[in-house]
Design an enzyme around this catalytic site. Structure first.
Site, PDB file in Angstrom:
ATOM      1  N   CYS A 103       6.134  -7.027   0.943  1.00  0.00           N
ATOM      2  CA  CYS A 103       5.756  -6.228  -0.213  1.00  0.00           C
ATOM      3  C   CYS A 103       6.281  -4.794  -0.064  1.00  0.00           C
ATOM      4  CB  CYS A 103       4.244  -6.291  -0.425  1.00  0.00           C
ATOM      5  SG  CYS A 103       3.796  -5.953  -2.124  1.00  0.00           S
ATOM      6  N   HIS A 111       3.235 -11.785  -0.701  1.00  0.00           N
ATOM      7  CA  HIS A 111       2.528 -11.812   0.594  1.00  0.00           C
ATOM      8  C   HIS A 111       2.486 -13.235   1.146  1.00  0.00           C
ATOM      9  CE1 HIS A 111       1.073  -7.660   0.621  1.00  0.00           C
ATOM     10  NE2 HIS A 111       1.039  -7.784  -0.693  1.00  0.00           N
ATOM     11  N   GLU A 154       1.913 -14.188   4.003  1.00  0.00           N
ATOM     12  CA  GLU A 154       0.865 -14.352   5.025  1.00  0.00           C
ATOM     13  C   GLU A 154      -0.369 -15.070   4.484  1.00  0.00           C
ATOM     14  OE1 GLU A 154       1.928 -11.471   3.787  1.00  0.00           O
ATOM     15  OE2 GLU A 154       0.341  -9.989   3.550  1.00  0.00           O
TER      16      GLU A 154
HETATM   17  N1  GLN Z   1       2.332   0.032  -2.962  1.00  0.00           N
HETATM   18  C1  GLN Z   1       3.283  -0.962  -3.315  1.00  0.00           C
HETATM   19  C2  GLN Z   1       3.083  -1.480  -4.732  1.00  0.00           C
HETATM   20  O1  GLN Z   1       2.058  -1.282  -5.310  1.00  0.00           O
HETATM   21  C3  GLN Z   1       3.250  -2.122  -2.345  1.00  0.00           C
HETATM   22  C4  GLN Z   1       1.978  -2.895  -2.415  1.00  0.00           C
HETATM   23  C5  GLN Z   1       1.792  -3.848  -1.250  1.00  0.00           C
HETATM   24  O2  GLN Z   1       2.443  -3.729  -0.236  1.00  0.00           O
HETATM   25  N2  GLN Z   1       0.875  -4.773  -1.407  1.00  0.00           N
HETATM   26  O3  GLN Z   1       3.966  -2.093  -5.277  1.00  0.00           O
END
Ligand code: GLN
Length: 541
Positions: free
Chosen positions: A381, A507, A509
């Site tokens: 992300c 994600h 994970e």
């Molecule tokens: N802050 C970033 C976004 O909002 C990444 C978010 C994250 O890593 N879950 O896109």
């Protein structure tokens, strides 16, 4: 009609009710029963999404986009199947539902009260989750500790639930702590006695007591607890600290938990097939090699904030017979002269998800170091966004490249707020959430990892790779190998001319399980162990 077990906790918090619930679930699942687990969280937040992960632990995201308590992650990793928003209910969401009914006039002029209206709502959620998942066994974990003000409506609701069902359909499982008094070497049962008394004051008499402790609990001590708490000896279990939480189903199974619980439920116990589970635990206990992963984060102390990432790395380690040593690197330190070179001791670098500008420049330095030194890199992300900013700045010559999350007026917004997010002001439940499709291009690293071109992965973010910058990034060797087909958003980015540098907007994970590691983590650990083997000091051995 399903069978129910209610798991309560006494003496203190953090005893591992989530692991106990997951372990009971795993054993019955291994017997061929359909199992689901519901977590009640007694706080007023509507969901965990608005809670600080550094205080409360990670926010776990389900396929249907619920932002849940981290225990849902344990449940999924143990049961090996996806759960949904019906599996995590907070006091806040219950009040929200009851108050919406009150506003609609559903209560026909009644005085709306905790008993019976809130307790009714609690009971209906228990029944609903069982029906929705067509489960034979519904495990309900009550968050918090018996005696907390916040837990009272839940205890009252499960007490009512028990008296409304047939006695053989409901088991109350109380998890307590038995401290070891080191000076005398004694295990003390008094806190357990008091906590059971506290539970009985609410009208609940536990059938089963699980005793957490530093060391195994002898039969004598269990007998004492059985006598003082009015529970049969065979229903008092020893739950000492174990090398890994994945040992717990085996440990409970060896003590005959499933057959005893089956007796209480008046169902026929079956043989639990835990052969594969056992094999994986033995592999975990005797790894052949070690890979060292540097996790570049903002905070370094509370690893619960990234629990699923840690577990996903562990699962991939087991599958490759590696012990994965995760070391936290405080991103803020990496901008100081000579610091980033210290990352050379790692076999792989991982930049996990995150929010806010603090530590970002250090993460960009880490991505640069990984790219220039061909160290395997996995970006999750925010980790993809950081990797893209780094590539834009240092390879494409866009010196001011940034994310509008950090510098809203940046002249080079290579990472930008998604159009659908631009006018959202409410924080709760408004990110791009849950399972989304992604199409993978053949012939890419991502394709070789997933071995398919259609995947579904879980999301939790507001920003995206800015499509306007794709041509300039692609020209210099970045490949956008995964795209969301309906929204045309970049889901996967990779760097060519590098053995393993990949970032994903989602994600992965959240979908790694003990018995089925996630392909992306598996590939990362394989790349890291390959990198380790090529290091000069390895060659000397
Ligand atoms: N802050 C970033 C976004 O909002 C990444 C978010 C994250 O890593 N879950 O896109």
């Amino acid at each position: 009609m399903p069978k129910y077990v209610f798991v309560t906790g006494g003496v203190m918090s953090s005893l591992g009710k989530g692991i106990v619930s997951s372990s009971i679930g795993k054993i019955f699942e291994a017997m061929g029963f359909e199992v689901t687990i519901l977590k009640f969280d007694p706080y007023l937040n509507v969901d965990a999404g608005s809670q600080n992960p550094y205080q409360h632990g990670e926010v776990f995201v389900t396929d249907d986009g619920a932002e849940t308590d981290l225990d849902l992650g344990h449940y999924e990793r143990f049961l090996g199947k996806p759960l949904s928003k019906a599996n995590n209910v907070t006091t806040g969401s219950l009040y929200q539902a009851v108050l919406a009914k009150e506003r609609r006039g559903d209560f026909l002029g009644a005085t709306v009260q905790i008993i019976p209206h809130l307790t009714q709502e609690i009971k209906s959620r228990i029944v609903q989750v069982g029906e929705l998942t067509k489960s034979d066994i519904v495990i309900v974990e009550i968050g918090g500790t018996v005696g907390d003000i916040e837990s009272q409506p839940f205890l009252e609701a499960i007490r009512q639930f028990g008296s409304e069902q047939k006695p053989e359909d409901v088991i109350y499982f109380h998890l307590t702590y038995v401290p070891l008094l080191r000076i005398t070497g004694e295990l003390k049962t008094k806190p357990t006695q008091h906590s059971v008394q506290e539970l009985r004051r609410t009208g609940i008499k536990p059938h089963v007591i699980g005793c957490r402790s530093e060391v195994p609990i002898s039969k004598d001590v269990r007998a004492k607890i059985a006598l003082f708490c009015d529970v049969d000896l065979e229903h008092v279990y020893s739950l000492p600290d174990l090398d890994t939480v994945y040992k717990e189903p085996l440990y409970l199974d060896e003590q005959g938990l499933a057959s005893q619980m089956a007796k209480l439920w008046n169902i026929l116990p079956r043989q639990a097939d835990l052969i594969n589970w056992k094999k994986l635990v033995s592999t975990y206990m005797a790894p052949k090699n070690t890979v060292k992963i540097g996790m570049i984060g903002k905070y370094t102390k509370l690893s619960d904030a990234y629990l699923s990432v840690n577990e996903a790395l562990k699962h991939a380690g087991i599958a490759t017979e590696n012990k994965v040593e995760i070391e936290w690197v405080d991103a803020e330190t990496l901008t100081a002269p000579g610091e980033v070179e210290k990352l050379s001791k790692y076999d792989g670098l991982l930049v996990p998800g995150g929010f806010g500008y603090r530590g970002i420049e250090g993460k960009i330095e880490a991505a640069r170091y990984a790219r220039e030194n061909k160290i395997p890199y996995l970006g999750l992300c925010l980790g993809l966004q950081v990797m893209t900013i780094e590539f834009a700045r240092h390879v494409c010559g866009l010196k001011n490249a940034n994310s509008t999350e950090f510098v809203p007026e940046t002249p080079e917004p290579v990472v930008d707020t998604m159009a659908s997010q631009k006018f959202i002001t409410d924080k709760g439940g408004t990110m791009r959430l849950g399972s989304q499709p992604c199409v993978i291009e053949e012939g890419t690293l991502a394709y070789s990892i997933y071995n398919t071109n259609k995947i579904q992965e879980r999301h939790r973010h507001r920003l995206e790779i800015n499509n306007e910058y794709k041509p300039v990034l692609q020209e210099k060797g970045m490949v956008f190998s995964g795209i969301n087909p309906t929204l045309n958003l970049v889901e996967i980015g990779e760097i060519t001319n590098h053995p393993f540098m990949i970032g994903v907007q989602y994600h992965p994970e959240f979908k790694s399980r003990f018995e089925t590691p996630h392909p992306l983590f598996l590939a990362f650990i394989k790349a890291a162990s390959g990198f380790r083997n090529k290091k000069p000091e390895q060659k000397l051995i």
